[in-house]
Scaffold this motif. Sequence first.
Motif, PDB file in Angstrom:
ATOM      1  N   LEU A 127     -13.808 -50.993  -8.863  1.00 13.28           N
ATOM      2  CA  LEU A 127     -13.358 -50.281 -10.063  1.00 13.28           C
ATOM      3  C   LEU A 127     -12.035 -49.564  -9.824  1.00 13.28           C
ATOM      4  O   LEU A 127     -11.158 -49.544 -10.703  1.00 13.28           O
ATOM      5  CB  LEU A 127     -14.424 -49.274 -10.514  1.00 13.28           C
ATOM      6  N   ALA A 128     -11.880 -48.989  -8.634  1.00 13.88           N
ATOM      7  CA  ALA A 128     -10.605 -48.348  -8.295  1.00 13.88           C
ATOM      8  C   ALA A 128      -9.488 -49.381  -8.278  1.00 13.88           C
ATOM      9  O   ALA A 128      -8.376 -49.134  -8.763  1.00 13.88           O
ATOM     10  CB  ALA A 128     -10.721 -47.657  -6.944  1.00 13.88           C
ATOM     11  N   PHE A 129      -9.763 -50.563  -7.706  1.00 10.76           N
ATOM     12  CA  PHE A 129      -8.787 -51.648  -7.718  1.00 10.76           C
ATOM     13  C   PHE A 129      -8.424 -52.019  -9.152  1.00 10.76           C
ATOM     14  O   PHE A 129      -7.238 -52.139  -9.500  1.00 10.76           O
ATOM     15  CB  PHE A 129      -9.365 -52.863  -6.986  1.00 10.76           C
ATOM     16  N   GLY A 130      -9.433 -52.180  -9.993  1.00 14.39           N
ATOM     17  CA  GLY A 130      -9.188 -52.538 -11.384  1.00 14.39           C
ATOM     18  C   GLY A 130      -8.359 -51.503 -12.121  1.00 14.39           C
ATOM     19  O   GLY A 130      -7.448 -51.854 -12.893  1.00 14.39           O
ATOM     20  N   CYS A 131      -8.643 -50.231 -11.873  1.00 13.61           N
ATOM     21  CA  CYS A 131      -7.885 -49.145 -12.527  1.00 13.61           C
ATOM     22  C   CYS A 131      -6.406 -49.209 -12.177  1.00 13.61           C
ATOM     23  O   CYS A 131      -5.535 -49.120 -13.055  1.00 13.61           O
ATOM     24  CB  CYS A 131      -8.449 -47.787 -12.117  1.00 13.61           C
ATOM     25  N   TYR A 132      -6.103 -49.369 -10.891  1.00 12.63           N
ATOM     26  CA  TYR A 132      -4.709 -49.339 -10.456  1.00 12.63           C
ATOM     27  C   TYR A 132      -3.964 -50.630 -10.783  1.00 12.63           C
ATOM     28  O   TYR A 132      -2.733 -50.642 -10.824  1.00 12.63           O
ATOM     29  CB  TYR A 132      -4.619 -49.031  -8.961  1.00 12.63           C
ATOM     30  N   VAL A 133      -4.688 -51.722 -11.032  1.00 13.55           N
ATOM     31  CA  VAL A 133      -4.030 -52.951 -11.478  1.00 13.55           C
ATOM     32  C   VAL A 133      -3.714 -52.882 -12.969  1.00 13.55           C
ATOM     33  O   VAL A 133      -2.617 -53.260 -13.411  1.00 13.55           O
ATOM     34  CB  VAL A 133      -4.926 -54.181 -11.180  1.00 13.55           C
ATOM     35  N   VAL A 134      -4.647 -52.357 -13.758  1.00 11.30           N
ATOM     36  CA  VAL A 134      -4.533 -52.422 -15.218  1.00 11.30           C
ATOM     37  C   VAL A 134      -3.773 -51.232 -15.800  1.00 11.30           C
ATOM     38  O   VAL A 134      -2.972 -51.393 -16.738  1.00 11.30           O
ATOM     39  CB  VAL A 134      -5.944 -52.514 -15.846  1.00 11.30           C
ATOM     40  N   GLU A 135      -4.013 -50.004 -15.266  1.00 10.23           N
ATOM     41  CA  GLU A 135      -3.453 -48.784 -15.859  1.00 10.23           C
ATOM     42  C   GLU A 135      -1.936 -48.834 -16.077  1.00 10.23           C
ATOM     43  O   GLU A 135      -1.454 -48.408 -17.126  1.00 10.23           O
ATOM     44  CB  GLU A 135      -3.799 -47.562 -14.992  1.00 10.23           C
ATOM     45  N   PRO A 136      -1.116 -49.317 -15.102  1.00 12.89           N
ATOM     46  CA  PRO A 136       0.340 -49.297 -15.319  1.00 12.89           C
ATOM     47  C   PRO A 136       0.798 -50.064 -16.557  1.00 12.89           C
ATOM     48  O   PRO A 136       1.828 -49.725 -17.148  1.00 12.89           O
ATOM     49  CB  PRO A 136       0.887 -49.955 -14.037  1.00 12.89           C
ATOM     50  N   PHE A 137       0.040 -51.082 -16.985  1.00 14.00           N
ATOM     51  CA  PHE A 137       0.438 -51.878 -18.135  1.00 14.00           C
ATOM     52  C   PHE A 137       0.162 -51.166 -19.461  1.00 14.00           C
ATOM     53  O   PHE A 137       0.688 -51.571 -20.503  1.00 14.00           O
ATOM     54  CB  PHE A 137      -0.303 -53.226 -18.126  1.00 14.00           C
ATOM     55  N   PHE A 138      -0.668 -50.111 -19.411  1.00  5.19           N
ATOM     56  CA  PHE A 138      -1.046 -49.416 -20.642  1.00  5.19           C
ATOM     57  C   PHE A 138      -0.570 -47.965 -20.664  1.00  5.19           C
ATOM     58  O   PHE A 138      -0.793 -47.278 -21.655  1.00  5.19           O
ATOM     59  CB  PHE A 138      -2.570 -49.462 -20.829  1.00  5.19           C
ATOM     60  N   PRO A 140       1.449 -44.641 -21.254  1.00  8.52           N
ATOM     61  CA  PRO A 140       0.594 -43.485 -20.947  1.00  8.52           C
ATOM     62  C   PRO A 140      -0.779 -43.523 -21.631  1.00  8.52           C
ATOM     63  O   PRO A 140      -1.511 -42.549 -21.566  1.00  8.52           O
ATOM     64  CB  PRO A 140       1.420 -42.314 -21.476  1.00  8.52           C
ATOM     65  N   CYS A 141      -1.119 -44.634 -22.281  1.00  9.83           N
ATOM     66  CA  CYS A 141      -2.426 -44.736 -22.927  1.00  9.83           C
ATOM     67  C   CYS A 141      -3.494 -45.112 -21.901  1.00  9.83           C
ATOM     68  O   CYS A 141      -3.187 -45.559 -20.794  1.00  9.83           O
ATOM     69  CB  CYS A 141      -2.387 -45.789 -24.030  1.00  9.83           C
ATOM     70  N   THR A 142      -4.752 -44.946 -22.279  1.00  4.89           N
ATOM     71  CA  THR A 142      -5.870 -45.309 -21.418  1.00  4.89           C
ATOM     72  C   THR A 142      -6.108 -46.811 -21.471  1.00  4.89           C
ATOM     73  O   THR A 142      -6.115 -47.405 -22.560  1.00  4.89           O
ATOM     74  CB  THR A 142      -7.149 -44.570 -21.849  1.00  4.89           C
ATOM     75  N   ALA A 143      -6.290 -47.416 -20.332  1.00  3.83           N
ATOM     76  CA  ALA A 143      -6.522 -48.854 -20.264  1.00  3.83           C
ATOM     77  C   ALA A 143      -7.905 -49.197 -20.812  1.00  3.83           C
ATOM     78  O   ALA A 143      -8.841 -48.410 -20.674  1.00  3.83           O
ATOM     79  CB  ALA A 143      -6.398 -49.339 -18.826  1.00  3.83           C
ATOM     80  N   PRO A 144      -8.073 -50.368 -21.440  1.00  6.05           N
ATOM     81  CA  PRO A 144      -9.395 -50.780 -21.947  1.00  6.05           C
ATOM     82  C   PRO A 144     -10.404 -50.904 -20.807  1.00  6.05           C
ATOM     83  O   PRO A 144     -10.138 -51.563 -19.799  1.00  6.05           O
ATOM     84  CB  PRO A 144      -9.123 -52.150 -22.580  1.00  6.05           C
ATOM     85  N   THR A 145     -11.544 -50.291 -20.977  1.00  3.24           N
ATOM     86  CA  THR A 145     -12.579 -50.299 -19.937  1.00  3.24           C
ATOM     87  C   THR A 145     -13.039 -51.718 -19.617  1.00  3.24           C
ATOM     88  O   THR A 145     -13.269 -52.065 -18.453  1.00  3.24           O
ATOM     89  CB  THR A 145     -13.778 -49.451 -20.375  1.00  3.24           C
ATOM     90  N   VAL A 146     -13.155 -52.539 -20.644  1.00  5.73           N
ATOM     91  CA  VAL A 146     -13.619 -53.923 -20.446  1.00  5.73           C
ATOM     92  C   VAL A 146     -12.654 -54.684 -19.537  1.00  5.73           C
ATOM     93  O   VAL A 146     -13.081 -55.432 -18.655  1.00  5.73           O
ATOM     94  CB  VAL A 146     -13.769 -54.643 -21.806  1.00  5.73           C
ATOM     95  N   LEU A 147     -11.368 -54.494 -19.753  1.00  4.51           N
ATOM     96  CA  LEU A 147     -10.375 -55.189 -18.938  1.00  4.51           C
ATOM     97  C   LEU A 147     -10.410 -54.713 -17.491  1.00  4.51           C
ATOM     98  O   LEU A 147     -10.303 -55.516 -16.552  1.00  4.51           O
ATOM     99  CB  LEU A 147      -8.977 -54.982 -19.529  1.00  4.51           C
ATOM    100  N   VAL A 148     -10.561 -53.393 -17.300  1.00  2.00           N
ATOM    101  CA  VAL A 148     -10.665 -52.844 -15.938  1.00  2.00           C
ATOM    102  C   VAL A 148     -11.860 -53.454 -15.213  1.00  2.00           C
ATOM    103  O   VAL A 148     -11.752 -53.874 -14.050  1.00  2.00           O
ATOM    104  CB  VAL A 148     -10.794 -51.303 -15.983  1.00  2.00           C
ATOM    105  N   LYS A 149     -12.986 -53.538 -15.897  1.00  2.00           N
ATOM    106  CA  LYS A 149     -14.192 -54.076 -15.258  1.00  2.00           C
ATOM    107  C   LYS A 149     -14.077 -55.575 -15.012  1.00  2.00           C
ATOM    108  O   LYS A 149     -14.597 -56.088 -14.016  1.00  2.00           O
ATOM    109  CB  LYS A 149     -15.415 -53.745 -16.105  1.00  2.00           C
ATOM    110  N   LEU A 150     -13.364 -56.286 -15.884  1.00  2.00           N
ATOM    111  CA  LEU A 150     -13.170 -57.716 -15.675  1.00  2.00           C
ATOM    112  C   LEU A 150     -12.326 -57.970 -14.418  1.00  2.00           C
ATOM    113  O   LEU A 150     -12.664 -58.834 -13.596  1.00  2.00           O
ATOM    114  CB  LEU A 150     -12.488 -58.332 -16.903  1.00  2.00           C
TER     115      LEU A 150
END
Length: 485
Positions: A127-138, A140-150
């Motif tokens: 999950l930490a890996f997913g957060c740091y991969v996805v968050e920069p693309f979104f 200052p908004c919050t990244a979609p949880t589904v995408l982080v988990k995918l």
Amino acid sequence: MDRTQREKDGERKQTDADEVVHLRREINLLSAIAFIFGAVVGSGIFIAPKGVLMNSGSVGLSLLVWALSGILSMFGALCYAELGTTFTKSGSHYTYALETLGPLPAFLRLWAEFIFIRPAVTSYLSLAFGCYVVEPFFAPCTAPTVLVKLVSVLAVTLVVAVNCWSVTMATRTQVLLAFIKMFALVLIIIPGVIALAKGKTDNFQNGFELDLITWDKLPLAFFNGLYAYSGWFYLNSITEEVKNPNRTFPLAIISSMVAVTVCYVLVNMAYDTMMTPAELLQSETVALTFANRAFHGMASVIPFLVALSCLGALNGAIFGGPRIMFVGAREGHFPPIFSMIHIRRKTPLPAVLLTYPLTLLFLTIGDIYQLINLVSFTRWLFIALATTGMLIHRYRFPLHPRPFKAPVVIAVTFTLVCFFIVGLSLYSDPWNTGWSCALTLTGVPLYYLTVKRFCLPARWRRAFNSCSKKLQILLEVVQQEIKTY
């Protein structure tokens, strides 16, 4: 003629040895250091600062918690260096509980490892890996949880596949990612040191605000700090695959843990220099917030390096964790299929695949901080029991060979502090620790039904044996053919 025949015989013996199914000793000193450093430095240093600061109450006390957590982890690592050189089996906590405290505590540790510790650990790392991969693309908004988990699911699947495919590939991956982790930490430390040198010390003014300390939450601050240092015991999971363990264990543990402790304290000083406590507490991805402050145009580099760091810790967890199940099955505490090795890959394939489905389940239902608190109580309880068992074993068998011996003051101090923190956590977070206790204790009836006395109906046994044989054929696995301990 005789010489030619001897050479042919030697080549034939070497070929036969290569074809024998067992886990090879492929971990040298550099690989062991990289394994520990890579397993420790993962998501923790990029996630736990928020938890440490939140529960400690002040910047100064949070830095003290980081330093003390590092020292405490070093004490524990030295104890495990003694255990690793005293008992030559792989299996870490499980093996030490079995050798010093008996089969029931060992089985409970094995059961807890299977039912929630290993799935939760791999889940929060991914999950930490997913957060740091996805968050920069979104941002200052919050990244979609589904995408982080995918993305997290893809990371777990990739690392499981690597560990099923080749021990050598998994080891080389760990070494490479360990160097990337070191580069990432240095990249964070340098701007903080430069800012401190320029006199930016505003956030350290009144660093120890004692009126903000909540003593019931202080154990949770240590849990978050110890979580960030956790991983120093993974080398003990693969003792039978380490070259010259009597020399490698102490050297690898001491050098890697000193480096980690120094880096962690400096990284947190850098965080506290570039961000106010309020900003740090509001951030879900501390390193990303830091990068936006410190690097501006190069901010996207840090999340990428942090993601690789999390991937390295995930690889270490999936490499070391299944060996505990492998040894438990070899000792008769788990079905025999999980003590088998792939006939060509020479990897413990069934044990690696064992927790994959539960990991996916934990990924869908849990968040990072809840998973950390769920795991911490049981993990640290059994670590304390392992070092207690070490002290008991010293007393009962004073003449037993111990190539490395931790000072008794360190062993006693570490054990008492662990029990103290575990005890206080029952008060600080009764919900997660209660669930942790309950899940662990479900292993007691299971032990008496399946291990102490096999009480399952004959029909169930036949069905289970038939299923095991079909799995063995499908996975192309057999029992190891030579003793490696």
